[in-house]
Design a protein around this motif. Sequence first.
Motif, mmCIF file in Angstrom:
data_model
loop_
_atom_site.group_PDB
_atom_site.id
_atom_site.type_symbol
_atom_site.label_atom_id
_atom_site.label_comp_id
_atom_site.label_asym_id
_atom_site.label_seq_id
_atom_site.Cartn_x
_atom_site.Cartn_y
_atom_site.Cartn_z
ATOM 1 N N PHE A 1 52.299 34.846 -20.734
ATOM 2 C CA PHE A 1 51.491 33.832 -21.341
ATOM 3 C C PHE A 1 51.303 34.084 -22.789
ATOM 4 C CE2 PHE A 1 50.229 33.948 -16.721
ATOM 5 C CZ PHE A 1 50.803 32.573 -16.652
ATOM 6 N N ASN A 2 51.236 33.118 -23.498
ATOM 7 C CA ASN A 2 51.297 33.153 -25.055
ATOM 8 C C ASN A 2 49.889 33.082 -25.616
ATOM 9 O OD1 ASN A 2 51.113 30.595 -24.981
ATOM 10 N ND2 ASN A 2 53.088 30.007 -25.497
ATOM 11 N N ASP A 3 48.926 32.912 -24.903
ATOM 12 C CA ASP A 3 47.645 32.575 -25.328
ATOM 13 C C ASP A 3 46.417 33.514 -24.655
ATOM 14 O OD1 ASP A 3 47.735 31.494 -22.745
ATOM 15 O OD2 ASP A 3 46.957 29.601 -23.163
ATOM 16 N N ILE A 4 46.902 34.743 -24.338
ATOM 17 C CA ILE A 4 46.006 35.419 -23.671
ATOM 18 C C ILE A 4 45.424 36.666 -24.304
ATOM 19 C CG2 ILE A 4 46.448 34.686 -21.529
ATOM 20 C CD1 ILE A 4 47.816 37.286 -20.855
ATOM 21 N N HIS B 1 45.867 28.826 -20.863
ATOM 22 C CA HIS B 1 44.728 28.098 -21.027
ATOM 23 C C HIS B 1 43.452 28.967 -20.304
ATOM 24 C CE1 HIS B 1 46.827 24.087 -21.208
ATOM 25 N NE2 HIS B 1 47.382 24.904 -21.993
ATOM 26 N N PRO B 2 43.234 30.199 -20.784
ATOM 27 C CA PRO B 2 42.062 30.971 -20.103
ATOM 28 C C PRO B 2 40.779 30.403 -19.970
ATOM 29 C CG PRO B 2 42.761 31.989 -22.280
ATOM 30 C CD PRO B 2 43.751 30.804 -22.225
ATOM 31 N N ASP B 3 40.238 29.697 -21.018
ATOM 32 C CA ASP B 3 39.097 29.130 -21.107
ATOM 33 C C ASP B 3 39.010 27.848 -20.391
ATOM 34 O OD1 ASP B 3 38.198 31.398 -22.705
ATOM 35 O OD2 ASP B 3 38.869 30.423 -24.577
ATOM 36 N N GLU B 4 39.795 27.412 -19.965
ATOM 37 C CA GLU B 4 39.838 26.161 -19.074
ATOM 38 C C GLU B 4 39.195 26.363 -17.664
ATOM 39 O OE1 GLU B 4 43.258 23.525 -16.955
ATOM 40 O OE2 GLU B 4 43.351 23.362 -19.263
ATOM 41 N N LYS B 5 38.407 25.365 -17.160
ATOM 42 C CA LYS B 5 37.857 25.443 -15.920
ATOM 43 C C LYS B 5 38.908 25.559 -15.038
ATOM 44 C CE LYS B 5 33.451 23.396 -17.081
ATOM 45 N NZ LYS B 5 32.492 22.177 -17.037
ATOM 46 N N VAL B 6 38.893 26.388 -13.954
ATOM 47 C CA VAL B 6 39.880 26.450 -12.826
ATOM 48 C C VAL B 6 39.593 25.402 -11.892
ATOM 49 C CG1 VAL B 6 38.679 28.336 -11.437
ATOM 50 C CG2 VAL B 6 41.263 28.117 -11.461
ATOM 51 N N ILE C 1 33.682 28.415 -13.063
ATOM 52 C CA ILE C 1 34.735 29.483 -13.360
ATOM 53 C C ILE C 1 35.692 28.926 -14.389
ATOM 54 C CG2 ILE C 1 36.047 31.313 -12.372
ATOM 55 C CD1 ILE C 1 33.132 31.614 -11.661
ATOM 56 N N THR C 2 35.986 29.886 -15.145
ATOM 57 C CA THR C 2 37.316 29.793 -16.066
ATOM 58 C C THR C 2 38.377 30.162 -15.357
ATOM 59 O OG1 THR C 2 36.892 31.885 -17.149
ATOM 60 C CG2 THR C 2 35.795 29.660 -18.213
ATOM 61 N N ARG C 3 39.604 29.927 -15.935
ATOM 62 C CA ARG C 3 40.702 30.217 -15.434
ATOM 63 C C ARG C 3 40.975 31.966 -15.523
ATOM 64 N NH1 ARG C 3 45.100 26.937 -14.370
ATOM 65 N NH2 ARG C 3 46.766 28.201 -15.501
ATOM 66 N N ALA C 4 40.575 32.271 -16.522
ATOM 67 C CA ALA C 4 40.510 33.742 -16.912
ATOM 68 C C ALA C 4 39.830 34.485 -15.883
ATOM 69 C CB ALA C 4 40.123 34.045 -18.446
ATOM 70 N N GLU C 5 38.332 33.985 -15.554
ATOM 71 C CA GLU C 5 37.493 34.605 -14.764
ATOM 72 C C GLU C 5 38.057 34.502 -13.355
ATOM 73 O OE1 GLU C 5 33.101 33.385 -16.744
ATOM 74 O OE2 GLU C 5 34.173 32.003 -15.438
ATOM 75 N N ALA C 6 38.764 33.442 -12.941
ATOM 76 C CA ALA C 6 39.081 33.324 -11.629
ATOM 77 C C ALA C 6 40.439 34.344 -11.449
ATOM 78 C CB ALA C 6 39.999 32.132 -11.164
ATOM 79 N N ALA C 7 41.357 34.530 -12.505
ATOM 80 C CA ALA C 7 42.647 35.676 -12.520
ATOM 81 C C ALA C 7 41.897 36.917 -12.365
ATOM 82 C CB ALA C 7 43.166 35.355 -13.864
ATOM 83 N N ALA C 8 40.716 37.476 -12.866
ATOM 84 C CA ALA C 8 40.204 38.522 -12.972
ATOM 85 C C ALA C 8 39.700 38.861 -11.448
ATOM 86 C CB ALA C 8 39.194 38.706 -13.955
#
Length: 724
Positions: free
Chosen positions: A561-564, A590-595, A707-714
Amino acid sequence: MLKQWRVFPVLVLAFLLLAFVYPPSATAEEAGAFSLEQAIRLVKANFDIPQEYTNFTSNYDSYDGRQTWSLHWSAPSDGGSFHADVDARTGEIINMNTWRPAPEPGSSAGSPSVSLEAARQTAEELLNRLAARHVRELQLLPIDDQLIPLNNSGPPTYTFRWQRLVNGISFPADGATVTVRGDDGRVTNYSLNWTEADFPAAMGGITPEKARQVFAEAGMLELQYFLPAPVKPLAAGEKRPVLLVYRLSHPSQGLIDALSGQPLNLGNGAWFDSGGRSEVNLEMARKAAALQDGVPAKLLSPEELKEIEKTAKLISREEAVAAVKKWVDIPTGLTLRSANLYADWQDPEIRTWNLTWSSDSPENGKPGFMSARVNAINGELMGFDLPITSSGNDKEVKLDRQAARRLAEEFLQKVQPQRFKEVRLDENNPSGGAPTVQYFNYRRLVNGIPFSGNGINITVDAVAGRITSYNLNWGNFDFPAATGILDARQAVETFLQNRPLTLSYTRIYRPGSTDGGEIRLVYQPLGNSPFITSNMIDARTGQFLDWEGKPIGRQPRPYRFNDIAGNFAEKEISLLGQAGIFGEYKDAFHPDEKVTVVSLLRAMLMSRYGVWGYHDLKDGEILQRAREEKWLKENLEPGAAVSRELLAKFLIRYLNLERVARIEGIYRVPYRDSSSLNPETLGYAALAWGLGIIKGDGFTFDPAHDITRAEAAAALVRTLQVKQ
């Protein structure tokens, strides 16, 4: 699918090899066989087949003097299956196995709720019901040393094995096996092997001491180096260890004739540990099929009745044999060993008789076996195979390639006059072997376009001057019209745009060469991307296609990923990307997008079962799989946002801890808003906090937070790290 395709030829080969060593089978009429309907009723009288298993098929096998109905029920969407084999001659159930998808990996781990004694009682009751007349000759083998796995791959099970005793002497090839689940006490497997034969009297044999001496003197064991198969991919520079072992390598496979005192001769491809079936009172079995414990037989389903109707219209085994003899001379000395009726795996509407012949004492230079396939609906010869008896060193070749082709095409014009007009010889592979053997591949033409998936293959023994194999592969398909497609020039441009011709060196190997091959400077179409490896493109869209006919660009691949960069979850997101997860936006995350609900559930499924099979499922299919896993219990749209409360529920269910989370009155959480949390939510929040999965902002839980996509991934990666 691929695994199934690889395994299928192996199973077929093994079955055919078994058929060659067995004596001829009696006809079903001679044996007074059970009909398909009787077999279905017998199984349904003894086992409860789930109502949702609405798909039903049957096969009929004939071998070793036995005739068997194989019955298979399954759910329409991989929801489980039930299989049973009934001896059509004796009316005895000889095999049963059933499978249901586990409700959730890890859900059945732990101590079994059914005791060993209770499971054994269940197994004995089944054995006494299905094999009553054999019980007096069966001895239960010890179960004390049996492992009862307690892991995440399925429920704990007990397996009970009975060994047959003949004249007080064990006969390991025969016996019975019953498997009982340790969580609910259900029987999942049953099998009975029984041989009807004359057993030699146990008198006049050598002593155990003498047998031990013969074993030692015969050199049964050989000192060898052994290379184990790898249990995991090897790391760079790692090598598999080589072991020094003694290995049983004697032709007798360690068997010594107890009467002669000599190692047993197991030449000519023979082996031991084969089994048989038994007889049972037909009248009793018929009554059991019609009435079980005073309860009327269960009604047959429409699918079962349909299968019975289909089978009744098929040609008999004798008619199938006659269809072969119409076109092929069966070599003298060969005896029919097996006749199996099965549904085509690609098209279940097509039924085929598979016939095999073999000789007990094959002579050098003469065929020792033969197989053939016949369409059970119309009697059409689908194929036959004979061994090539001439060696590669034969110099007296009777037929050159043109003469061999004339022989092949004269045969095709007789056996397939219409289809011969619809094929064309593939000249790109003119021989494929030595001059003594000539291979011909005729590809099917549809609308003047080759269809490589169908056609006719013929092998000619050029020394003996005869056809040794013929195979027809011809299906009924809907062929799209050749309109709206790329022309030849456009296709070339499209192909080379992604796989440009590149100047490079390559090594050329030739048959019989011992110099390691010849280095040549060439141009070859190398892909711009390591992921584009296909040789096919879609004629309309120009997309590269994989072996399933799907666009190659949709195949699972790792994502970088090129945006993290600098994101708090950069490490976790990268880990998931390397596994091919969360690739909806390709190399952007898209880490800040809602999952969304479907994105998170897809990632959860991929993390547990791997990306293959889940990356291209439709949104509705993902939600259905999540419901089957019992992760999703709410009525949600695929694109709905995921709140922190919902995230906690999903991940606690993923860990199979929901039952614990729903206990009220025992949880406390260090959140300022704990008093405002719904009592039903508190357990999930507490477990998620205690396991280190979700911490909120450190001060409040804020259950409604999207939850954002980043929060979901973590949170998902933290869940994967929880010790279960």
